[in-house]
Each structure stands twice: as structure tokens, then as C-alpha cells.
Design an enzyme around this catalytic site. Structure first.
Site, PDB file in Angstrom:
ATOM      1  N   GLU A   1      38.504  46.336  41.785  1.00 38.90           N
ATOM      2  CA  GLU A   1      38.340  44.911  42.061  1.00 38.90           C
ATOM      3  C   GLU A   1      37.130  44.670  42.973  1.00 38.90           C
ATOM      4  O   GLU A   1      36.342  43.745  42.742  1.00 38.90           O
ATOM      5  CB  GLU A   1      39.611  44.359  42.702  1.00 38.90           C
ATOM      6  CG  GLU A   1      39.598  42.851  42.799  1.00 38.90           C
ATOM      7  CD  GLU A   1      41.001  42.270  42.846  1.00 38.90           C
ATOM      8  OE1 GLU A   1      41.792  42.621  41.956  1.00 38.90           O
ATOM      9  OE2 GLU A   1      41.302  41.508  43.766  1.00 38.90           O
TER      10      GLU A   1
ATOM     11  N   GLU B   1      46.814  29.491  50.838  1.00 40.31           N
ATOM     12  CA  GLU B   1      46.161  29.513  49.522  1.00 40.31           C
ATOM     13  C   GLU B   1      45.498  28.157  49.226  1.00 40.31           C
ATOM     14  O   GLU B   1      44.376  28.114  48.724  1.00 40.31           O
ATOM     15  CB  GLU B   1      47.166  29.871  48.418  1.00 40.31           C
ATOM     16  CG  GLU B   1      47.591  31.338  48.400  1.00 40.31           C
ATOM     17  CD  GLU B   1      46.481  32.296  47.942  1.00 40.31           C
ATOM     18  OE1 GLU B   1      45.506  31.856  47.306  1.00 40.31           O
ATOM     19  OE2 GLU B   1      46.597  33.494  48.242  1.00 40.31           O
TER      20      GLU B   1
ATOM     21  N   GLU C   1      49.738  37.463  45.275  1.00 39.01           N
ATOM     22  CA  GLU C   1      49.316  37.854  43.933  1.00 39.01           C
ATOM     23  C   GLU C   1      49.756  36.822  42.884  1.00 39.01           C
ATOM     24  O   GLU C   1      48.992  36.493  41.973  1.00 39.01           O
ATOM     25  CB  GLU C   1      49.909  39.227  43.571  1.00 39.01           C
ATOM     26  CG  GLU C   1      49.474  40.366  44.493  1.00 39.01           C
ATOM     27  CD  GLU C   1      48.030  40.797  44.294  1.00 39.01           C
ATOM     28  OE1 GLU C   1      47.153  39.904  44.239  1.00 39.01           O
ATOM     29  OE2 GLU C   1      47.784  42.013  44.204  1.00 39.01           O
TER      30      GLU C   1
ATOM     31  N   ASP D   1      36.159  35.065  48.569  1.00 34.76           N
ATOM     32  CA  ASP D   1      37.265  35.904  48.094  1.00 34.76           C
ATOM     33  C   ASP D   1      36.950  37.385  48.207  1.00 34.76           C
ATOM     34  O   ASP D   1      37.846  38.208  48.397  1.00 34.76           O
ATOM     35  CB  ASP D   1      37.675  35.531  46.666  1.00 34.76           C
ATOM     36  CG  ASP D   1      39.157  35.784  46.423  1.00 34.76           C
ATOM     37  OD1 ASP D   1      39.963  35.402  47.289  1.00 34.76           O
ATOM     38  OD2 ASP D   1      39.512  36.374  45.389  1.00 34.76           O
TER      39      ASP D   1
HETATM   40  C1  HMH Z   1      42.826  34.019  48.518  1.00 34.84           C
HETATM   41  C2  HMH Z   1      43.349  35.025  47.542  1.00 34.84           C
HETATM   42  N1  HMH Z   1      44.651  35.023  47.244  1.00 34.84           N
HETATM   43  C3  HMH Z   1      45.148  35.918  46.385  1.00 34.84           C
HETATM   44  C4  HMH Z   1      44.336  36.854  45.793  1.00 34.84           C
HETATM   45  C5  HMH Z   1      44.922  37.834  44.805  1.00 34.84           C
HETATM   46  O1  HMH Z   1      44.746  39.122  45.192  1.00 34.84           O
HETATM   47  C6  HMH Z   1      42.977  36.832  46.130  1.00 34.84           C
HETATM   48  N2  HMH Z   1      42.108  37.712  45.578  1.00 34.84           N
HETATM   49  N3  HMH Z   1      42.516  35.905  47.001  1.00 34.84           N
END
Ligand code: HMH
Length: 229
Positions: A96, A218, A148, A55
Site C-alpha cells: 500500500e 473519518e 478499514e 492519506d
Molecule cells: C483516513 C483513512 N481511514 C482509513 C483508511 C483505510 O486503511 C485509510 N487509508 N485512511
């Protein structure tokens, strides 16, 4: 009845109409086994670490994508307030990224050695396609909201009453599950709904296909962590 008419009759937005229509896929993205395992405390920490490392790479690619949505809002939006909402999102990404670095450090992950997995590469490729100036603002903001919203819904589920999320994962869940982030997602959804209300049938179709694509990516992204189960 046509979807647009349905949305108008029920006084719900186009995005909500689509989420109801594609409920199974949306639940697949927001109630993935990885999320459920965080919530019930049975999570395998190796899975969590895989997700965290992957991520971090995704969020790095999400920065230029967010900036591209900001540019589209500035150029194409009929309402100036959109820019402020998106700018808020762009601005929070610096924090972040710092958080990912701290969190990786905590778990003994060396971020410079992380190799992107195929699902991540595919998702980042979608982001890159969305950055093209040919992609309409309406389509891009729909994708932005969906990306999001999936994280918001997923992680909020892990901090609901009755959840058994391990203490060391609570901060992660709070990052996306907190109320402020929830309100930000609602602002994005409102923008998307406003744009979709005025969109042509062609644009509507493209935005719906894009929403499905985001949801599928996702699910695949969460699935990467399965390599460790
Ligand atoms: C895969 C993914 N989807 C959404 C977000 C949200 O920003 C993230 N950080 N990572």
C-alpha cells in the site's frame, strides 16, 4: 431493550447494532461529499490530490497501529485465527505504501513535502492512544475494523454499477472497494463481534465510544479536501 439483548435477539452482531443506531454518522463517513463527487465524476482533482497526500501520512501511522493490534491479538485473543487475519492486513501495508508513492508520482505530488493537516494530526493522535498497552484488544480491534470498513464502504460505492468515477481514479477506488478487501473487513468485523459478545459492560461502552470517535475522525479527514473545492 438493552443493546446486547437486541443484538442477540436479532442474531446480528454488536457492530451492526451500533451502525444502525449511529446510521447518520456512519453515512456521513461513508457517503461524504468527496466520495459522492468521485462517484458522479464531478470531483475536483486538487481535492483528490490533497486526500492522497494526507492519506499517505495517515497510512504510515497506521502501520505501527496495525502492529499494535497484532500484538494485542497474540497476547489477549482467545482464538489464534485472529493473528492470521490481522497479519494479512499488516503485510499488505508495504504494498500500500509503495502504491501511494507511485500514485503520488503520477499526480506530481512530492510526498516528502507534505505537511500533515490538523484533522490528520488529530486522527494519528487517536491511533497513538490506541497503541497503548492499556487499551484492551476488544476496543482496539473494534477501531481497526471501523477504520478499514469506512474506506471499504466508501470506495466500493464509487465502483458500483452506474457510477461515473473518472478512469484515472478507478484504481484508487479498487484498492479499498474490491471484494477481497471487503472479505477482509468482514473477517475483522467477525472478530470484533466475537470479542464484544464476551465483553464487560465497561468494555462495551469504551468500544462504542471508540467507534463513534473513529467515524468522527473519518468525516474530518474527508473534510480536509474541502480546502480545495
Ligand atoms: C483516513 C483513512 N481511514 C482509513 C483508511 C483505510 O486503511 C485509510 N487509508 N485512511
Amino acid at each position: 431493550m438493552e443493546e446486547k439483548a437486541k443484538a442477540e435477539e436479532k442474531k446480528i452482531g454488536m457492530t451492526e447494532t451500533w451502525l444502525r443506531k449511529h446510521r447518520l454518522l456512519y453515512d456521513g463517513a461513508t457517503r461524504h461529499p468527496l466520495i459522492l463527487s468521485i462517484r458522479d465524476g464531478t470531483i475536483n482533482i486538487a481535492s483528490f490530490k490533497t486526500w492522497l497526500a494526507q492519506d499517505y501520512l495517515f497510512v504510515r501511522a497506521f502501520v505501527p497501529f496495525s502492529a499494535s493490534v497484532l500484538i494485542k491479538a497474540w497476547k489477549e485473543s482467545d482464538e489464534s485465527g485472529d493473528v492470521e487475519v490481522i497479519l494479512g492486513g499488516v503485510a499488505s501495508l508495504e504494498d500500500e505504501i509503495s502504491w501511494f508513492k507511485r500514485e503520488a508520482n503520477k499526480w506530481g505530488i512530492s510526498l516528502s513535502d507534505v505537511v500533515p493537516q490538523q484533522a490528520n494530526i488529530n486522527y494519528c493522535r487517536l491511533l497513538e492512544k490506541l497503541m497503548s498497552p492499556e487499551v484492551e484488544y476488544t476496543v482496539a480491534i473494534t477501531a481497526f475494523w471501523a477504520i478499514e470498513a469506512v474506506y471499504q464502504e466508501s470506495f466500493a460505492h464509487c465502483i458500483e454499477e452506474g457510477s461515473k468515477t473518472p478512469a484515472e481514479l478507478k484504481e484508487t477506488c479498487m484498492r479499498w472497494g474490491n471484494e477481497g478487501f471487503g472479505q477482509y473487513c468482514q473477517s475483522l468485523q467477525k472478530i470484533a463481534d466475537r470479542r464484544l459478545q464476551k465483553a464487560s459492560d465497561d468494555e462495551l461502552k469504551k468500544a462504542e465510544v471508540m467507534l463513534l470517535s473513529v467515524l468522527e475522525h473519518e468525516v474530518e479527514f474527508w473534510n480536509m479536501s474541502r480546502g480545495n473545492v
